[in-house]
Design an enzyme around this catalytic site. Structure first.
Site, PDB file in Angstrom:
ATOM      1  N   TYR A 120      19.637 -36.093  59.347  1.00 53.54           N
ATOM      2  CA  TYR A 120      20.138 -34.809  58.837  1.00 53.54           C
ATOM      3  C   TYR A 120      19.580 -33.695  59.699  1.00 53.54           C
ATOM      4  CZ  TYR A 120      20.678 -30.771  55.689  1.00 53.54           C
ATOM      5  OH  TYR A 120      20.983 -29.544  55.138  1.00 53.54           O
ATOM      6  N   ASP A 127      14.616 -33.232  66.613  1.00 49.07           N
ATOM      7  CA  ASP A 127      14.599 -32.395  65.415  1.00 49.07           C
ATOM      8  C   ASP A 127      13.317 -32.718  64.652  1.00 49.07           C
ATOM      9  OD1 ASP A 127      14.873 -31.099  63.030  1.00 49.07           O
ATOM     10  OD2 ASP A 127      16.954 -31.718  62.669  1.00 49.07           O
ATOM     11  N   LYS A 143      10.234 -25.853  57.996  1.00 49.02           N
ATOM     12  CA  LYS A 143       9.290 -26.369  57.003  1.00 49.02           C
ATOM     13  C   LYS A 143       7.829 -25.964  57.296  1.00 49.02           C
ATOM     14  CE  LYS A 143      12.698 -29.460  55.271  1.00 49.02           C
ATOM     15  NZ  LYS A 143      13.727 -30.201  55.938  1.00 49.02           N
TER      16      LYS A 143
HETATM   17  C1  LIG Z   1      15.166 -29.678  56.313  1.00 52.53           C
HETATM   18  C2  LIG Z   1      15.750 -30.118  57.615  1.00 52.53           C
HETATM   19  C3  LIG Z   1      16.644 -29.330  58.348  1.00 52.53           C
HETATM   20  C4  LIG Z   1      17.210 -28.043  57.793  1.00 52.53           C
HETATM   21  O1  LIG Z   1      16.240 -27.104  57.560  1.00 52.53           O
HETATM   22  P1  LIG Z   1      16.562 -25.897  56.514  1.00 52.53           P
HETATM   23  O2  LIG Z   1      15.367 -25.026  56.619  1.00 52.53           O
HETATM   24  O3  LIG Z   1      16.743 -26.564  55.195  1.00 52.53           O
HETATM   25  O4  LIG Z   1      17.798 -25.243  56.993  1.00 52.53           O
HETATM   26  C5  LIG Z   1      17.016 -29.729  59.612  1.00 52.53           C
HETATM   27  N1  LIG Z   1      16.564 -30.875  60.130  1.00 52.53           N
HETATM   28  C6  LIG Z   1      15.718 -31.675  59.458  1.00 52.53           C
HETATM   29  C7  LIG Z   1      15.213 -32.918  60.099  1.00 52.53           C
HETATM   30  C8  LIG Z   1      15.305 -31.339  58.172  1.00 52.53           C
HETATM   31  O5  LIG Z   1      14.516 -32.166  57.494  1.00 52.53           O
END
Ligand SMILES: *Cc1c(COP(=O)(O)O)cnc(C)c1O
Length: 435
Positions: free
Chosen positions: A148, A243, A271
């Site tokens: 994701y 990511d 995060k």
């Molecule tokens: C949480 C997450 C996102 C999106 O981040 P948001 O701050 O919710 O937009 C993108 N990539 C990964 C791997 C994530 O866990």
């Protein structure tokens, strides 16, 4: 908490909330659709605990989905945020706080020669993908099934029917044309990668991956697969994008790049980097970031990007992570959790395994070896999770409400919290939440 925990006030709030916001929430997975029942409304977080509007206390293993590696309301993070707020919430102009956080981030992740702050993980990924395309002059982005990357249009994609076909939008409101440059590949599969690279080599701008895929269970990858990805991207001149929105500052101060000793060309953060406030970042090789406006022709901007509060909370968090032995502590705690939880599952004859990377853990409620690909995830786990989830909730254990969400440990957890989780699972299984 007793098994008849009352959450009548949560239910009242929920009734008001659904009249205001879709499903009463501001992000879909909070809605309890996967497990049934009413979302819990909280009033307070303190260290490892969450308190709800009915006065129930929970040990929190959701950690706001990742940011809270120091637990709720860490005094130093709160103080830094408070002091900063007294001098203004946003300038829309440069300030020293941005430099301080950028230096701390780069010190831990030297491959980020240049970086830019944004306000969410989604924004970081969306920007990194644009930069990869702008830098290479190519269009195709490869993503992996089961990873994701937030909700940018071009990444809301399901795998196509064939391996080397383009994906189809996974969300309404995304025109097929917007995803026609995205190819979805299976994880853990060098051959599939070869096939895609052979067909599209000259058109591939980048490959994006969660190096520690933690949004569909925890699909830990073979290091050799990630190394292969690095090698192949270099060969065809495509940007490897890690990511690290979850794994950054979580699995190590230098994230997955550090534990696997792989340098991506670009990486994205969110995060933990904002210490609980809305901050994201993307960064990487200088040569690539030099294409970002106003130096280059890749446009990317943000009114609240680098805002003082987010920078202060992020910096306070990163300083503690750097200057203490949090990662050793989390590794020990995680190992205890994994061993004791696994023993408990085994003792009850539950067909389940505990998958873990440092302080990220996942209860895989399915028999057999833990999956490495989205296709290998057991769809039946959702049904098995529901009774367990509610048994745990009623025993004062809070997880994200889905079988496919990971749990997080924080520096505010200690042995007693881990043992309480294990005991609660033991009691839940004994009371018939069979697996
Ligand atoms: C949480 C997450 C996102 C999106 O981040 P948001 O701050 O919710 O937009 C993108 N990539 C990964 C791997 C994530 O866990």
């Amino acid at each position: 908490m007793t098994q008849q925990a009352r959450r009548t006030r949560s239910e009242e709030y929920y009734k008001r909330a659904v009249d205001l916001m879709p499903a009463g929430v501001n992000s879909p997975v909070r809605a309890f659709r996967a497990v049934g029942g009413t979302p819990v409304f909280f009033t307070k977080g303190a260290g490892p605990n969450l308190y709800d509007v009915d006065g129930n206390c929970y040990i929190d293993f959701c950690g706001s989905w990742g940011p809270l590696i120091l637990g709720h309301a860490h005094p130093k993070v709160v103080a830094a945020t408070h002091e900063t707020a007294l001098n203004g919430l946003t300038f829309g102009a440069p300030h020293a706080g941005e430099i301080a956080l950028a230096e701390a981030v780069r010190e831990a992740n030297p491959h980020l020669e240049r970086l830019r702050f944004v306000s969410s993980g989604t924004e970081a990924v969306m920007s990194a993908v644009r930069v990869a395309r702008g830098f290479t002059g190519r269009n195709i982005i490869i993503k992996f099934d089961g990873c994701y990357h937030g909700h940018a249009d071009s990444l809301l994609v399901n795998a196509g029917s064939g391996l080397v076909t383009f994906g189809t939008p996974s969300s309404a409101g995304v025109p097929a044309e917007f995803t026609k440059h995205t190819i979805v590949a299976p994880l853990d599969d060098e051959k599939a990668l070869d096939e895609i690279f052979e067909t599209h080599a000259g058109n591939i701008a980048g490959v994006i991956i969660e190096p520690v895929p933690a949004n569909n269970g925890l699909l830990l990858q073979r290091p050799a697969f990630l190394q292969y990805l690095r090698k192949r991207c270099t060969e065809i001149g495509a940007c490897l994008i890690f990511d690290e929105v979850i794994s950054g500052f979580r699995v190590a101060l230098g994230g997955a790049a550090q534990i696997y000793q792989i340098k991506p060309d670009l990486a994205t953060y969110g995060k933990i980097i904002g210490g609980g406030l809305p901050v994201g970042a993307y960064g990487g090789r200088k040569e690539i970031l030099n294409h970002v406006a106003p130096l280059g022709r890749v446009y990317q901007a943000g009114t609240l990007s680098g805002n003082p509060l987010g920078m202060a909370a992020g910096l306070a968090t990163l300083q503690i992570l750097r200057d203490s032995n949090v990662y050793d502590q989390l590794e020990r705690l995680g190992a205890r959790l994994q061993q004791n939880l696994q023993k408990t599952f085994d003792r009850h004859g539950a067909r389940a395994s505990v998958v873990r990377q440092g302080s990220i853990f996942w209860m895989n409620l399915a028999p057999g070896t833990p999956p490495r690909t989205a296709a290998a995830i057991d769809a039946g786990a959702a049904a098995r999770f529901t009774p367990l989830y509610h048994e745990l909730l009623n025993r004062g254990i809070y997880f994200g409400p889905s079988a496919y969400e990971v749990g997080f440990l924080s520096a505010a957890h200690d042995e007693s919290h881990v043992d309480a989780l294990v005991q609660a699972v033991d009691a839940a299984l004994a009371s018939g939440a069979g697996l």
